[in-house]
Design an enzyme around this catalytic site. Sequence first.
Site, PDB file in Angstrom:
ATOM      1  N   ASP A  36      37.207  37.569  47.481  1.00 49.39           N
ATOM      2  CA  ASP A  36      38.569  37.723  46.948  1.00 49.39           C
ATOM      3  C   ASP A  36      39.562  37.996  48.072  1.00 49.39           C
ATOM      4  O   ASP A  36      39.190  38.458  49.149  1.00 49.39           O
ATOM      5  CB  ASP A  36      38.654  38.943  46.014  1.00 49.39           C
ATOM      6  CG  ASP A  36      37.705  38.835  44.854  1.00 49.39           C
ATOM      7  OD1 ASP A  36      37.405  37.713  44.445  1.00 49.39           O
ATOM      8  OD2 ASP A  36      37.274  39.897  44.382  1.00 49.39           O
TER       9      ASP A  36
HETATM   10  N1  URA Z   1      32.532  40.389  44.037  1.00 53.04           N
HETATM   11  C1  URA Z   1      33.848  40.639  43.892  1.00 53.04           C
HETATM   12  O1  URA Z   1      34.267  41.258  42.925  1.00 53.04           O
HETATM   13  N2  URA Z   1      34.669  40.186  44.851  1.00 53.04           N
HETATM   14  C2  URA Z   1      34.265  39.508  45.922  1.00 53.04           C
HETATM   15  O2  URA Z   1      35.077  39.135  46.754  1.00 53.04           O
HETATM   16  C3  URA Z   1      32.896  39.256  46.051  1.00 53.04           C
HETATM   17  C4  URA Z   1      32.047  39.704  45.092  1.00 53.04           C
END
Ligand code: URA
Length: 239
Positions: A103
């Site tokens: 993310d």
């Molecule tokens: N899980 C999440 O919530 N975000 C990420 O970036 C990777 C795994």
Amino acid sequence: MERLQKYIARCGLASRRQAEEMIREGKVKVNGKVITEMGAQIDPEKDRVAVEGRRLRTKEAQTYILLYKPAGVVTTCQDPQRRKTVLDLLPGKERLFPVGRLDYETEGVLLLTDDGELANRLTHPKYKIPKTYLVETDGLITEEKAAKLAKGIKLEDGLTQPAKVKIEYYSQEGSRFYLTITEGRNRQVRRMCQAIGLNVVYLCRTKMGFLNLNGLALGGHRRLSAQEVKKLKALVGQS
Ligand code: URA
């Protein structure tokens, strides 16, 4: 040194079996001499291999880069909103794509490559590549909540696979733990935590398979060694 049929296959001319056929039929020359012996080894750096008079060359070397992604960067090659992308953190405008996604706010280990086959395999659920996240929440992780994360959480896209939880620190004000999962669903860690009433305030992927952040500064990157690429491929049955 490399087996002749494997080298021919690696050059993209034929499958390994077809290459063996070509050798048997006397179509292959090494340094100008016909080779029909099956176990022949060659040095790809020095030996000249020709099939039916055509000199072979290996395909362009592929690139494998490990990036310590900081927060505030998108895991895509181009962002319609013109935000900074992970490719902007690399010096050359290499034609690489990220393996999986972190993310915008998540930090951590991100592999970038132009090896589509390896990228597909590493993200395929079948291979269950473990990914470890350092999670910080603004609430208390109890033993009960940790057990739920480990057992599986019902999300709107189904029950999560068993996970591993290692608590580092816990209090009413905030907790810190490692969560290791083998899937890569969208915002999975955040959604798993949210489902049991934990709000994630910091998330960092510290490991993907055997790859970790050792020696990397936040925003920094390095090329994988040939040994590491080989090991990664072995993890997903790619020769
Ligand atoms: N899980 C999440 O919530 N975000 C990420 O970036 C990777 C795994």
